[in-house]
Scaffold this motif. Structure first.
Motif, short mmCIF file in Angstrom:
data_model
loop_
_atom_site.label_atom_id
_atom_site.label_comp_id
_atom_site.label_asym_id
_atom_site.label_seq_id
_atom_site.Cartn_x
_atom_site.Cartn_y
_atom_site.Cartn_z
N THR A 180 0.83 -1.21 0.00
CA THR A 180 0.00 0.00 0.00
C THR A 180 0.86 1.25 0.00
O THR A 180 0.57 2.23 -0.71
CB THR A 180 -0.93 0.00 1.23
OG1 THR A 180 -1.79 -1.15 1.17
CG2 THR A 180 -1.78 1.26 1.27
N GLU A 234 -11.64 0.43 -2.94
CA GLU A 234 -10.98 -0.26 -1.83
C GLU A 234 -12.00 -0.92 -0.90
O GLU A 234 -13.19 -0.60 -0.93
CB GLU A 234 -10.15 0.72 -1.00
CG GLU A 234 -9.04 1.40 -1.77
CD GLU A 234 -8.30 2.37 -0.87
OE1 GLU A 234 -7.40 1.91 -0.14
OE2 GLU A 234 -8.62 3.57 -0.89
N GLU A 254 -15.75 2.89 -1.79
CA GLU A 254 -15.45 1.87 -0.79
C GLU A 254 -16.54 0.82 -0.79
O GLU A 254 -17.74 1.13 -0.73
CB GLU A 254 -15.34 2.51 0.59
CG GLU A 254 -14.92 1.56 1.69
CD GLU A 254 -14.73 2.27 3.02
OE1 GLU A 254 -13.90 1.83 3.82
OE2 GLU A 254 -15.43 3.27 3.26
N GLY A 306 -7.40 -1.20 -4.45
CA GLY A 306 -6.49 -1.34 -3.32
C GLY A 306 -5.90 -2.73 -3.19
O GLY A 306 -4.71 -2.89 -2.99
N SER A 365 -2.82 -2.09 -8.97
CA SER A 365 -3.48 -2.79 -7.86
C SER A 365 -2.43 -3.56 -7.09
O SER A 365 -1.24 -3.56 -7.44
CB SER A 365 -4.58 -3.71 -8.37
OG SER A 365 -5.30 -4.27 -7.28
#
Length: 427
Positions: free
Chosen positions: A205, A225, A241, A273, A296
């Motif tokens: 990340t 994500e 999200e 994510g 990704s």
């Protein structure tokens, strides 16, 4: 601890939290100490100095923060907190895991602290919903499970993320070298499709965050994500999200749903994510149909395994009718570069940067451009002409310098204050 003292604790804590909530100005530590002393006198408690001081300190930590883990939350050198039960807390500090002496009084104390953390971000944790993933207002990520799922009592993991890191910070920490960072920055600017692999807490990340600095000035980006934790630097970013189903089993919005929806938003780049399921089908399809520069992360052992095992497995999960050869060809056609990160002796390192070539003899062919050897990441090959041509098509020439931003001051040196009003939307 006597039951009388525990009952007094609950009464005083409720009183202090009520006063603090209604106060125009939040009391500092000294003022709160005086208020708690007054409350102790009103309760008629007779305590010796040592017990009283410990009692006051615990109440202050509960009122102002999050009990015994408050110190770790505020310490910028602590990057991870593991709670294996109310009396077993381990932290990662400067890359080293340490057992602490901190303990909650009991499981109820731990559960109450969790409720305090989760309430402002709209998450619940009870017998009907015994697990939770939450993004905290400072960008940290929390996962918690309680009985009956957690057999030995409440378990919690809090992962903290440093803010405003750049590739220069990763060079200084030894995660990358100057040469490898220069290549990755150009690859991102030149719209290469990139996948970062690695294990848990290997730095995937963080690397994605740093690379986002090299998107085009006007690139339209959709970020998807579950939960949101990326701290991306692009100007034109739309963030979505995923969410799970409600108690009635309805209302779920998966990452795969969001990837499909993003295709209708006309983005230049799509960022997921982490790919964990059949989302891989739609992500690879997006990379092949005009969304160059998408990125990704995925859990895998190395770039070769990512291309030939992990991603094909996830694609098969998303579309069971595709033949293995077709899946491998999609992986080869969609991806340009694979980056693999690992933890080495507690330090996060990029250990492999590979160009992803074509599919031959039933296998996706890769070629390492940088390898971890002799204790560092060394360049071992030049990128192919095909990759160089793609980067040049988007205006990037590998032998030209792409300026990197000056490293920012370490804003994490100061204590992080978690503000809960409204829940926030920081990452």
């Amino acid at each position: 601890m006597s039951q009388d003292l525990e009952n007094a604790r609950k009464i005083i804590l409720a009183e202090m939290e009520r006063q603090t909530k209604n106060a125009e100005k939040k009391p500092n530590r000294e003022e709160l100490q005086v208020q708690i002393l007054d409350a102790i006198h009103r309760q008629g408690l007779r305590l010796d100095f040592q017990v009283r001081d410990q009692f006051i300190e615990e109440l202050i930590e509960d009122v102002m923060g999050y009990g015994p883990i408050e110190t770790f939350i505020q310490n910028p050198e602590v990057t991870e907190i593991w709670i294996y039960g109310y009396d077993k807390i381990v932290i990662e500090q400067n890359g080293e895991r340490k057992k602490t002496n901190a303990v909650f009084r009991d499981d109820d104390h731990l559960r109450n602290t969790l409720e305090k953390i989760l309430a402002p971000v709209g998450k619940r944790l009870d017998e009907s919903e015994p697990r939770v993933d939450a993004r905290l207002p400072d960008g940290s990520r929390l996962n918690a499970v309680i009985p009956p799922i957690a057999v030995d009592g409440t378990q919690v993991t809090i992962r903290k993320f440093k803010k405003s890191l750049t590739l220069d910070d990763l060079i200084q920490s030894g995660t990358l070298t100057e040469e490898s960072a220069d290549f990755l920055s150009k690859a991102v600017s030149g719209r290469a499709n990139l996948m970062v692999s690695g294990g848990t807490s290997s730095g995937k990340t963080t690397l994605l965050n740093c690379l986002s600095e090299y998107w085009g000035e006007m690139d339209s980006v959709v970020v998807i994500e579950d939960p949101a934790e990326l701290n991306l630097k692009g100007k034109w970013v739309r963030r979505m999200e995923a969410r799970g189903p409600n108690l009635q089993g309805e209302g779920e919005v998966s990452i795969r749903h969001l990837v499909k929806n993003s295709l209708r938003q006309a983005p230049d780049r799509i960022i997921v994510g982490e790919i964990r399921d059949g989302t891989a089908v739609d992500m690879l399809q997006a990379m092949m149909t005009g969304h160059s520069g998408s990125m990704s992360t995925v859990h895998a052992d190395n770039v070769e395994s990512m291309c030939n095992n992990r991603l094909p497995d996830l694609v098969s999960e998303g579309n069971t009718t595709l033949e293995p050869e077709v899946i491998l060809k999609r992986v080869a056609d969609a991806l340009d570069i694979g980056v693999h990160a690992e933890q080495i002796n507690g330090d996060r390192r990029v250990v492999q940067i590979a160009e992803i070539l074509n599919m031959e003899n039933g296998k996706v062919q890769t070629r390492n451009l940088f390898e971890w050897q002799n204790g560092q990441l060394e360049k071992v090959a030049e990128p192919s002409k095909a990759l160089q041509d793609k980067l040049e098509h988007f205006g990037v020439v590998l032998n030209e310098t792409v300026p990197r931003s000056e490293p920012e001051l370490d804003k994490t040196a100061e204590a992080i204050t978690w503000t809960w009003e409204g829940g926030g939307d920081a990452v």
